[in-house]
Motif scaffolding. Structure first.
Motif, short mmCIF file in Angstrom:
data_model
loop_
_atom_site.label_atom_id
_atom_site.label_comp_id
_atom_site.label_asym_id
_atom_site.label_seq_id
_atom_site.Cartn_x
_atom_site.Cartn_y
_atom_site.Cartn_z
N UNK A 1 -0.31 -1.60 -8.48
CA UNK A 1 -1.58 -1.11 -9.07
C UNK A 1 -1.14 0.05 -10.27
N UNK A 2 -1.52 -0.12 -11.40
CA UNK A 2 -1.19 0.80 -12.35
C UNK A 2 -1.47 2.12 -12.32
N UNK A 10 -10.92 3.17 -10.19
CA UNK A 10 -11.71 1.89 -10.40
C UNK A 10 -10.78 0.92 -10.39
N UNK A 11 -10.78 -0.30 -9.86
CA UNK A 11 -10.18 -1.56 -10.02
C UNK A 11 -10.38 -2.11 -11.08
N UNK A 15 -8.09 -7.73 -11.75
CA UNK A 15 -7.64 -7.82 -10.56
C UNK A 15 -8.85 -8.17 -9.57
N UNK A 16 -10.02 -7.87 -9.69
CA UNK A 16 -11.24 -8.17 -9.04
C UNK A 16 -11.35 -9.99 -9.07
N UNK A 17 -11.16 -10.31 -10.23
CA UNK A 17 -11.49 -11.83 -10.55
C UNK A 17 -10.22 -12.63 -9.79
N UNK A 18 -9.10 -12.03 -9.89
CA UNK A 18 -7.83 -12.83 -9.26
C UNK A 18 -8.16 -12.59 -7.81
N UNK A 19 -8.45 -11.53 -7.25
CA UNK A 19 -8.73 -11.36 -5.68
C UNK A 19 -9.62 -12.18 -5.38
N UNK A 27 -5.31 -9.41 -3.86
CA UNK A 27 -6.09 -9.02 -2.62
C UNK A 27 -5.67 -7.98 -2.04
N UNK A 28 -4.11 -7.77 -2.03
CA UNK A 28 -3.50 -6.69 -1.51
C UNK A 28 -3.70 -5.34 -2.24
N UNK A 29 -3.76 -5.47 -3.63
CA UNK A 29 -4.11 -4.23 -4.44
C UNK A 29 -5.42 -3.80 -3.86
N UNK A 30 -6.37 -4.79 -3.88
CA UNK A 30 -8.01 -4.34 -3.56
C UNK A 30 -7.86 -3.64 -2.20
N UNK A 31 -7.17 -4.10 -1.21
CA UNK A 31 -6.98 -3.60 0.15
C UNK A 31 -6.44 -2.11 0.09
N UNK A 32 -5.23 -2.05 -0.72
CA UNK A 32 -4.69 -0.57 -0.81
C UNK A 32 -5.63 0.20 -1.41
N UNK A 33 -6.38 -0.26 -2.62
CA UNK A 33 -7.20 0.69 -3.16
C UNK A 33 -8.27 1.42 -2.16
N UNK A 34 -8.56 0.52 -1.48
CA UNK A 34 -9.91 0.97 -0.43
C UNK A 34 -9.44 1.30 0.74
N UNK A 35 -8.21 1.24 1.15
CA UNK A 35 -7.69 1.50 2.50
C UNK A 35 -8.25 3.13 3.07
N UNK A 36 -8.16 3.89 2.29
CA UNK A 36 -8.76 5.33 2.82
C UNK A 36 -10.12 5.07 3.24
#
Length: 50
Positions: A1-2, A10-11, A15-19, A27-36
């Motif tokens: 993630x940049x 915000x993602x 990234x959302x389309x690819x996930x 998907x891993x980027x999305x999960x990392x973004x929302x892990x907290x």
């Protein structure tokens, strides 16, 4: 993630389309973004009285 994505909290749309298309890295980027957020929700108790 940049850094740009992280600073905006915000993602990016690509990234959302690819996930949503099944891209594992996205998907891993999305999960990392929302892990907290996911961790915080997992600690809440639900009051399921109807």
């Amino acid at each position: 993630m940049s850094n740009k994505t992280r600073n905006n909290h915000l993602l990016s749309y690509p990234i959302i389309v690819l996930a949503s298309g099944g891209d594992v890295d996205a998907i891993n980027t999305v999960l990392k973004h929302y892990e907290g957020y996911i961790a915080a929700l997992s600690m809440r108790t639900l009051d399921c009285q109807h």
